[in-house]
Every structure is written in structure tokens, then in C-alpha cells.
Design a protein around this motif. Structure first.
Motif, mmCIF file in Angstrom:
data_model
loop_
_atom_site.group_PDB
_atom_site.id
_atom_site.type_symbol
_atom_site.label_atom_id
_atom_site.label_comp_id
_atom_site.label_asym_id
_atom_site.label_seq_id
_atom_site.Cartn_x
_atom_site.Cartn_y
_atom_site.Cartn_z
ATOM 1 N N GLN A 75 -7.767 -3.393 0.315
ATOM 2 C CA GLN A 75 -7.200 -4.486 1.120
ATOM 3 C C GLN A 75 -8.307 -5.203 1.881
ATOM 4 O O GLN A 75 -8.372 -6.428 1.925
ATOM 5 C CB GLN A 75 -6.179 -3.929 2.124
ATOM 6 N N HIS A 89 -6.594 0.973 1.516
ATOM 7 C CA HIS A 89 -6.998 0.188 2.692
ATOM 8 C C HIS A 89 -8.371 -0.436 2.482
ATOM 9 O O HIS A 89 -8.617 -1.558 2.916
ATOM 10 C CB HIS A 89 -6.968 1.065 3.938
ATOM 11 N N ILE A 101 -0.360 -6.684 5.285
ATOM 12 C CA ILE A 101 -0.632 -5.274 5.033
ATOM 13 C C ILE A 101 0.676 -4.532 5.269
ATOM 14 O O ILE A 101 1.172 -4.480 6.400
ATOM 15 C CB ILE A 101 -1.708 -4.747 6.013
ATOM 16 N N TYR A 126 -6.716 2.444 9.010
ATOM 17 C CA TYR A 126 -6.596 1.002 9.242
ATOM 18 C C TYR A 126 -7.774 0.430 10.022
ATOM 19 O O TYR A 126 -7.950 -0.762 10.116
ATOM 20 C CB TYR A 126 -5.300 0.699 10.015
ATOM 21 N N GLU A 145 0.824 -1.213 0.000
ATOM 22 C CA GLU A 145 0.000 0.000 0.000
ATOM 23 C C GLU A 145 0.851 1.253 0.000
ATOM 24 O O GLU A 145 2.051 1.224 0.254
ATOM 25 C CB GLU A 145 -0.851 0.021 1.274
#
Ligand SMILES: [Zn+2]
Length: 1001
Positions: free
Chosen positions: A676, A673, A843, A735, A665
Motif C-alpha cells: 500500500q 501495508h 486503506i 500501519y 488488505e
């Protein structure tokens, strides 16, 4: 019978009473039909029947006499033959005898009872009128096709004469020591013949029978006979429909679901099949499946599901070598013929109904019944009736659907343009049929930002274009979501399930223990070949694969773990590289369990996951699928072949077999995000056991993460105790969706990074500066050998690094970077070695994964593979070596984070303001350089985290109360309201940059 969803119907054998006789000319009058008088006597111990048959052959008619091959006939011409035409009606007489002692032939005579479904004495082919007289021991009760029966008892024997004044194709005889229950309803006699006394069960049947008779009376026309019975088969597990009664196996009859699956189907056969007789090809299974089974589902709002399953079965079982045009269907002998005759047949009636409208269709069905009751009708008669009732020319419809093999395969293209009216759009749809062309009416729903518009495309030729004007920007086409069209399913609509495994062969791997011997024999019959190698790479085969027993160590991460207590487990998945193929795992604890499971398996086609325990099915899961063909309408596609573009779900699917999936990322990009999260969600929804590895957390804080995920800490405590703001510093809201998802789905989050103290020290002073204690925390082996990576980092360093005072020189920067990569790789490997059932989604910043240099190569070096790299970025990063997939998420507004606009330093008693930035809430609210912040919203603040944890909770428009010491005075100022516009934070992700940003809350 129907394509039954549940295993137990395994026991129901194929019944083809309807099509036993070959077609003859339609006989319009009873006077034109042969009249048969048969007398039979039974010797049960000898399994024997003897008797006499007289057939009155009508004038100028030719009659062919036929009988089962076990029947011995003495007559004018020996066994069989043609009689007539004669000038006047003529009587022909035969004597016959037969021994039926093997139930496998379908016929049986013995002390337990008698089952003689058809042709058990010499009889004319085609329709005839029968009078049967049978003499048996009085302890048995006898059933046949009848409106009434006359009994005469003589000693230990009873003679029955059956009264049935309707033309029929054969006359059955069933006998056993029955318990009989009867009722009157809808003007007819209902009867249930059970082998054990069970008045409750009999009453349930009588009630259901009355209900179905009423229903079909209303739907089709009055029930044709005076009697309707359900009879338990004393010998075999069958599901036969005869005029006036249904013969169900003695076990089957007790299964609760039979009352609303087989029973209505078999009862409706009294109207179609045993009322209107079939001429030529067998259309009645399609019609009865449609009007009984499909209609039952439709009344529950699940018609679409029934039709979807019909399409799945066709696609799974009807391979080109097994395909037949519908006109050639006589009866089912395997799943493919069933998918054609019952499935495609039912869909043809559904498409007719959609084409003609409900009212016209049901009128035509009623006409069919009225005009052809006790006569024979074929597709020709049905077609003519449908045309007459509707006034439509249906010749091309029937021509295609009856005479062509296969099903249409729809291809759709769409483009849009702005319409003249503001806010309106024009949608141009091109639909094409691949393969043979069938006339179709395809429902298409255009979904726009403002709503939906439904159009129907009339496919009268191979390619059809349509234009529609819609309000609002078009977003998606949804084609045939209710499965109103017999067609080939697209892959997202065609989920992995057992039918696909059994429909076409492939390879089987493993299963060397004798536990699997019968299963392997079964699979060989289905076209599976054993292969020696412990694994065929999934990339290399588009054939199905079945793993038996233990999964090979390097098998793909596709399967769940069997539930606790399961003795046998089966799971079907798609081959992620070749979606048209399946990958299946079957593991069994014992030979006995395998043997008990095997007979059920062919009837579990609709399931994806099965488990048994002690021979009983304990888990039965159906797969998830997307309804309808879905076509996203893209804004525009520049410079890329759209055919090669993958959806995010396709990317997820493609990387899903990997042990480690890196999602590289750019930290501040919220869209990255969210993408993801979508990939993680896809994996979880498809049953993957996912752990999430995160660069953002450092190893010493693993316990805090675990506690938070277990719900033992609240968010503020979590952020504080992981020292999130000082150690990572990017807006936590970036996040948060991922962490929340992990928490909700109980996915472990693994802190990957080694302590910042160590990486910072190495960046500042080099590896050699580490103390022996610190060295223990870092991986044993660090690989500095990748020259390309060195060059890549050098460019990064020269662009950003050498101005940082926290970094000594490039060498130290390089060392800290390698240490960082190796540390994360080690954390990933440590975790996966301890958790062999998990795969990890990592991540991480894309600098650590681009080209595989940073973390991925170091994970693979430690023996964990395969790894996949997904680069999150934009269309300027089209470098094929950078990773496996590039995902370009739409840009998303970053989540709001409130900032004061000060540079601060932690001081003994609070936070000392070193600088107030201009045009910020801090400046507007009156904060000054030298102020010491001691409280925020009345809470004591000592560390930067304390303040950021408070600011984190703020939304646009909120304020914060800051208490400061200014000289000797204590003062509380209201700072804010915060505005969205001031949100601008782009910290660089290397350690030196983080320390900068964290001081700017
Ligand atoms: Zn049937």
C-alpha cells in the motif's frame, strides 16, 4: 547550431552555410581551384550592392557559376552557367548588382548594417580561393573570412581588402558600427565585435574563445586560421559559423549560457565544416555535436543525460513519415531532421568511439583533420580512416547506420540456473533486435545479491545469446544505463515531456476562449484536431490529448495545480491506459501571455512542467525517469503468463487516474501495508494530490490525527488519544510506515469509520436500537439491496459470526456491516467534495471492497467516480470479479510487538489480570491471576491503551517493569526479555473480534 535546451535559442536561426554548395570532386591542390577576385561597392540607403567578379578557371576544369536568386549578373553567358574545360587557364568576368532589403531572405543591406552570408555575387560552386575588396562608408566596420585585412580610407569611405589564402565555399560580408575588442592567444588573433560597448562581455568571450581554441587544438589539431572572431548580427538573430568567425544574434550574444553551448559548437566548426569541408551528406553536424556539445556534458559527468535527450528527441520527433537514413541528411529544417543529422549522427560517432576505444577514435579524428583540412571529405573518407586506424572491418557498421532508417528496438529475455560452484549462478540472456538490424555493442549489467557484473553483447545479427556466471543470486539486468547505444527507449525511460507532445498530433479539447486562438493554430500545425466532446475517455484513445483552459469536470486526476502567481501553466503526463500517448493541460490567463509563451514552446522539449509569470518562465521542471532497460529476474512464475504480469508501479500507474483507489488488505499482513505504501509513494512521486482514507481511525478522532500530522502530538499521545489500541487493536507498527509517510509528505489522513460505539450497538441490537442522537451520526441513506453482498456476508457470518456474543443475529450483523460500509463511503465522499483537487487512497479491509460490494459501490452511488479496487492477497484469489487488480506482495516478517500474555480487564484503580497464559513472559515473570497492574515502567496505567502504548515501544530483548497490587502488597516485577517467537497475533477484523484481541496485550 545545436538542439538547444532553452527557449532563447529559439531566436537562433538555422544555419546551413556548410551545405549550401552541392558536392564536387575532391580538389587536392590549390592550383586546381578557381581563383575569384571580387570588388563590391555599397549604397546602403538603396539596400544595394554593385560590383565586378573575375574568375580564373583552371586548365581542363569545368566550373559552374552560381549566385543568389536576387543577384543580377551580366557576363559571358548571362546569369549562371558552366565554364570550361579550357586548354589553358582562362579568366571570365561578370558584373553584378543586387538589392537586399528583406531580412527574411537571410541577406540584408541597409544603413544599420550589412549581412551577406553567402552567394551574394556570382561565384564558382565548390571550393575556390577568394580575394574580396569592398568599399563602404567609414562609420561601419567590416568583417569577412580573413587572416588579415588591409584598409584604405578615402574621404567618407573606406576600402577593405581581405586576405584569406585558404580554399572555401563562399565568402561572407558583415558590416555594422562595431565596438571591437581584441586579444592574442594560442598564436592567433581573437576579436569580438559588439554593437554596444560592453568590455566585460567582450572579455568573457575572449577568455572563453582562447580556452576552446586550446581545447580543440589538443583534441583535433592546430586551429587552421590566424584569426577567430565572434560577431554580433546587427539585423537577425542567427547562429552562423563561417571560416574564422561566428555570427550570433545581438540578443543571443548577451545570454550567459551561449558561452558554453553555442559558442564551442560554432568554434569547433572551424575544424569541421569550415576547415574540413563536407562532401555529399552532412556528417559534420553529428561530429561537431558529439565533440563539442556532448563532450561538454561528458566532462561534467552528464554525458549519459545528453545522450538520453538525443534518444528522446529522436523518438519524439522522428515519426516514420519524417525518417531519413543518415546518408540523406543535408541540414536541419525541422526538429526531426535535427534529431537525425545532429542526434543520430552524434550517436554514430559515440558508438564508433566505444567500438574502437578512446585512443584509436581520437587518433582517427586527428587524421581526418590532418588529411582533409581545406579539402572535402564524406562518410566514405571517414569510414576508410576509421578502418585504417583501427584495423577493423567497419563496413557492416557504416552500411547499417548510414543507409537504414530508424533505430533498433531491443527485446531481452533472461533465465537463470544454479552453477556448479556453490553460490554461483548462470545467467542466460537472449537479446533480439526488432525492426531493422543494426550492429550494436550493448552493455549489460547483471546485478546480484553480491554485486554487479558487466558484460557486453555484440549484436552482429538479429538475435544473440549470451551466458555469464555470476556470484550470488541474480536479481536484475540493467541494460545500457548510460545510453551508449542509439536505440528505441522503453516506456519507463521515455518520460512525459513537451517534445512528445509536439512530435506527434492528437486531439485538443476545450480552449473556446480567444485566449487560446494562437495556441490552437500552432497545435493544428503540429497535427492536433479539435474535438467537440468535453472529454475523450483516456481508455479509448492511444493518441495524445491536450486540454486547453479549464479541465473538464470528469477529467482524470493527473495534474498538479499551477503554482501561485502563474499566468500560464503547462503540464505533460502519460495516458495511464496508453503509455505511448501523452495527456497535457495548458491553461493561460490572457491572450498576451499565450502569445509570449508560444515562440518559446518549441525550444522547451525537454520539460514536463512549465509556468510563466508576466511572460517569463517561472517554473521549468524536467521529468523523472529510470535509467536503462530494467529487467527483474523473477524466482519463478507458476501458471501465469509472465507477459501479462504487472509490476506494482504499473498497477499504481493503471489505477492512478481514479478518484478513489481502494487498497483492500488483510489487516495483519505486513506485506500488504508495505505494498500500500509503495502505491501511495508512486502516486506522490508522480505528482498526485493524495489523501489517505483509513478504516483504522474513527471520525470523532480526526482532530487528533490532524494534530499528530502537524507535529503537535508525539506518537504516544497520538496512540492514546485516538484510543487506537482499544478501537482498532492491530499492531500499530503495521500501519506506522504509511502514517509516517503521510506525515513526512504532508498528506492528509482521513478517519473513515463511524464510532465503534454505534456499529457495536447495531451489531448487538440492530439499527432500530439507535437513539435519535446516534442516528444523526450515520448516513441518511443506507442501501441494503445488494443480494450478492448479503449472500457474501452470510457466508462470512456463518464462518465466524454466529458464535460471537456481541452479535444478535445475522440481520443485525448485516445491518452493522452495511452501516459500516455506508459510513466509510459517506466519509470519503464528504472529504472529496470539500477537496476537489484531491484523490483518495483508501486503506481498508478487503471484505469491504471485494467485488465492489461494500464501500466502492456506495461511493459511486454518491456520484464520485471512477473508483479502482486493488485486492491485496495471494495467488489463490484469482477471481476476475473481485477487483481491478490483485497484488501479491512478498511475505514480510511482521513488525515486532511485545506482549505480556495476560487477559485483563479495566478496573477502578488499574488493570485486573483475569488470566495468565502459559509459556508467556507474564507467566515466566511471576504475574498471577487477580494481580492488579497499577504501573508499567513507573507510569500509571488505568486503561488498556496506557499499557499497550508502553509495550508498543519495546523491542525484542527489552523488559518492562510491572508494578502490581497483590492483596495488600505492592510489588514490582521485571517481565521479559520479550522474544520474537511469541509474536503471534491474528485477530479477525470484525468488531466482536477486536474486543477480544485488545484484552490480550
Ligand atoms: Zn553546427
Amino acid at each position: 547550431m545545436e538542439n538547444h535546451p532553452t527557449w532563447i535559442k529559439a531566436l537562433l536561426m538555422v544555419a546551413l552555410v556548410l551545405s549550401l554548395a552541392l558536392p564536387t570532386k575532391t580538389q587536392a591542390q590549390k592550383e586546381d581551384l578557381p581563383r575569384v577576385t571580387a570588388m563590391a561597392k555599397f549604397d546602403l540607403k538603396a539596400h544595394r550592392v554593385i560590383g565586378k567578379v573575375t574568375i580564373l578557371v583552371p586548365a581542363s576544369k569545368k566550373v559552374r557559376i552560381v549566385a543568389d536568386s536576387l543577384v543580377r549578373i551580366k557576363g559571358p553567358k548571362g546569369k549562371e552557367g558552366h565554364f570550361g574545360p579550357y586548354a589553358k587557364p582562362k579568366r571570365v568576368t561578370f558584373k553584378f548588382s543586387a538589392t537586399f532589403q528583406n531580412p527574411a531572405t537571410g541577406s540584408y543591406i541597409g544603413p544599420e548594417g550589412i549581412v551577406l552570408p553567402s552567394s551574394w555575387f556570382p561565384q564558382p560552386e565548390g571550393l575556390a580561393l577568394y580575394r574580396l575588396t569592398a568599399t563602404l562608408p567609414s562609420r561601419l566596420t567590416v568583417v569577412s573570412s580573413m587572416d588579415r585585412v588591409f584598409q584604405k580610407k578615402e574621404g567618407a569611405k573606406t576600402t577593405y581588402t581581405f586576405y584569406f589564402p585558404h580554399p572555401c565555399k563562399t565568402i561572407p560580408l558583415i558590416a555594422a558600427p562595431y565596438h571591437l575588442s581584441m586579444a592574442q592567444a594560442q598564436g592567433i588573433t581573437l576579436a569580438v565585435y559588439l554593437l554596444e560597448k560592453d568590455e566585460d562581455l567582450a572579455q568573457r568571450y575572449l577568455l572563453a574563445m582562447a580556452q576552446y581554441v586550446k581545447e580543440y587544438n589538443d583534441l583535433v589539431g592546430p586551429y587552421p586560421y590566424r584569426r577567430l572572431a565572434v560577431v554580433a548580427n546587427p539585423i537577425m538573430e542567427t547562429g552562423y559559423a563561417f571560416p574564422t568567425f561566428t555570427l550570433l544574434g545581438r540578443h543571443v550574444i548577451r545570454l550567459p549560457f551561449i558561452l558554453h553551448t553555442s559558442l564551442p559548437h560554432e568554434i569547433l566548426h572551424n575544424w569541421f565544416g569550415n576547415g574540413v569541408y563536407v562532401k555529399g551528406s552532412n556528417w559534420c553536424e553529428g561530429l561537431v555535436s558529439y565533440l563539442a556539445d556532448q563532450r561538454m556534458a561528458e566532462k561534467k559527468g552528464e554525458g549519459w543525460r545528453y545522450r538520453h535527450r538525443t534518444l528522446v528527441n529522436y523518438q519524439a520527433y522522428v515519426t516514420p513519415d519524417k525518417d531519413l537514413p543518415l546518408i540523406q541528411f543535408q541540414g536541419k529544417y525541422d526538429p526531426a531532421s535535427q534529431a537525425i543529422g545532429y542526434g543520430k549522427g552524434a550517436m554514430v560517432f559515440h558508438m564508433l568511439r566505444k567500438k574502437l576505444g578512446d585512443e584509436t577514435f581520437s587518433q582517427a579524428i586527428r587524421e581526418l583533420y590532418k588529411n582533409y583540412l581545406f579539402k572535402e571529405a564524406g562518410w566514405q573518407e571517414i569510414g576508410t580512416l576509421m578502418e585504417e586506424t583501427s584495423g577493423q572491418d567497419l563496413s557492416s557498421f557504416f552500411q547499417a547506420w548510414l543507409y537504414k532508417r530508424g533505430v533498433p528496438w531491443l527485446q531481452v529475455r533472461v533465465r537463470t540456473a544454479k552453477a556448479e560452484k556453490k553460490g554461483n549462478y548462470l545467467v542466460y540472456i537472449t537479446m533480439e533486435e526488432r525492426g531493422p538490424q543494426f550492429p550494436l555493442q550493448v552493455p549489460v549489467i547483471i546485478e546480484t545479491a553480491k554485486g554487479k557484473k558487466k558484460v557486453t553483447l555484440d549484436m552482429e545479427k538479429k538475435q544473440v545469446k549470451a551466458k555469464a556466471e555470476v556470484e550470488g543470486k541474480p536479481q536484475r539486468l540493467l541494460i545500457d544505463p548510460d545510453y551508449d547505444v542509439m536505440r528505441r527507449l522503453t516506456l519507463p525511460e521515455y518520460p512525459p515531456l513537451v517534445a512528445r507532445v509536439l512530435g506527434s498530433g492528437g486531439f485538443m479539447v476545450g480552449g473556446n476562449s480567444q485566449v487560446y486562438t494562437p495556441l490552437k493554430a500552432f497545435l493544428r500545425q503540429k497535427g492536433y484536431r479539435e474535438v467537440d466532446s468535453s472529454l475523450i475517455p483516456l481508455e479509448n484513445t492511444s493518441q495524445n490529448i491536450i486540454y486547453l483552459g479549464e479541465l473538464p469536470t470528469n477529467s482524470p486526476y493527473l495534474f498538479h495545480r499551477p503554482p501561485k502567481g502563474a499566468s500560464l501553466y503547462m503540464e505533460v503526463q502519460e495516458n495511464p491506459y496508453h503509455q505511448e500517448a501523452t495527456v497535457t493541460w495548458i491553461t493561460s490567463a490572457s491572450l498576451r501571455e499565450t502569445r509570449r509563451f508560444l515562440p518559446k514552446l518549441p525550444h522547451l522539449g525537454a520539460y514536463q512542467t512549465l509556468a510563466t509569470s508576466q511572460g517569463r518562465l517561472s517554473t521549468m521542471e524536467k521529468p523523472h525517469f529510470l535509467r536503462g532497460i530494467r529487467i527483474a529476474i523473477q524466482d519463478q512464475a507458476v501458471g501465469v503468463n509472465l507477459k501479462s504480469l504487472l509490476s506494482l508501479a504499473q498497477v499504481a500507474r493503471a489505477v492512478s487516474p481514479s478518484r478513489v483507489i481502494f487498497l483492500g488488505e488483510e489487516h495483519p499482513e505486513y506485506g500488504h501495508h508495505l505494498a500500500q505504501l509503495d502505491i501511495i509513494r508512486w502516486l506522490v512521486e508522480h505528482g498526485h494530490q493524495v489523501a489517505i482514507g483509513m478504516e483504522m481511525f474513527q471520525k470523532p478522532f480526526q482532530k487528533v490525527i490532524d494534530q499528530y500530522l502537524e507535529g503537535k502530538l508525539d506518537l504516544a499521545q497520538f496512540l492514546k488519544e485516538t484510543e487506537y489500541f482499544s478501537r482498532w487493536g492491530f499492531n500499530y507498527k503495521l500501519y506506522k510506515p504509511i502514517v509516517d509517510f503521510a506525515k513526512e509528505h504532508k498528506l492528509p489522513i482521513v478517519a473513515l469509520n463511524i464510532s465503534r460505539e454505534i456499529t457495536q450497538k447495531v451489531a448487538k441490537e440492530g439499527l432500530k436500537a439507535l437513539t435519535p442522537e446516534e442516528k444523526k451520526e450515520i448516513p441518511q441513506h443506507l442501501d441494503f439491496s445488494n443480494e450478492s453482498y448479503r449472500q457474501y456476508l452470510k457466508r462470512v457470518y456463518e464462518a465466524h459470526g454466529n458464535s460471537q456474543k456481541d452479535i444478535k443475529d445475522f440481520e443485525a450483523f448485516y445491518q452493522s456491516q452495511i452501516l459500516w460500509d455506508e459510513g466509510m463511503a459517506q466519509s470519503i465522499v464528504d472529504y472529496l467534495s470539500r477537496h476537489p483537487d484531491r484523490q483518495m487512497v483508501v486503506i481498508v479491509g478487503k471484505g469491504h471492497v471485494a467485488y465492489g460490494y461494500g464501500v466502492p459501490s456506495r461511493v459511486e452511488r454518491r456520484g464520485i467516480q471512477p473508483c479502482s479496487i486493488v485486492i491485496l492477497g495471494n495467488d489463490q484469489e484469482l477471481d476476475p470479479n473481485m477487483g481491478d487488480y490483485l497484488v501479491v506482495p512478498p511475505s514480510s516478517e511482521p513488525p515486532f510487538s511485545a506482549k505480556l500474555g495476560v487477559i485483563i480487564k479495566e478496573d477502578k484503580d488499574g488493570l485486573l489480570i483475569k488470566m495468565v497464559l502459559p509459556h508467556t513472559p507474564a507467566q515466566r515473570g511471576g504475574l498471577r491471576k487477580g494481580d492488579l497492574i497499577i504501573r508499567a515502567d513507573r507510569q500509571r496505567v488505568k486503561k488498556v491503551e496506557d499499557l499497550r502504548a508502553i509495550l508498543y515501544q519495546k523491542n525484542p530483548g527489552d523488559t518492562v517493569k510491572i508494578t502490581i497490587k497483590r492483596g495488600k502488597r505492592t510489588k514490582t516485577l521485571t517481565i521479559g526479555p520479550f522474544r520474537t517467537k511469541e509474536e503471534k497475533q491474528k485477530p479477525y477484523h470484525h468488531p466482536k473480534a477486536e474486543t477480544e484481541s485488545k484484552k490480550n496485550p
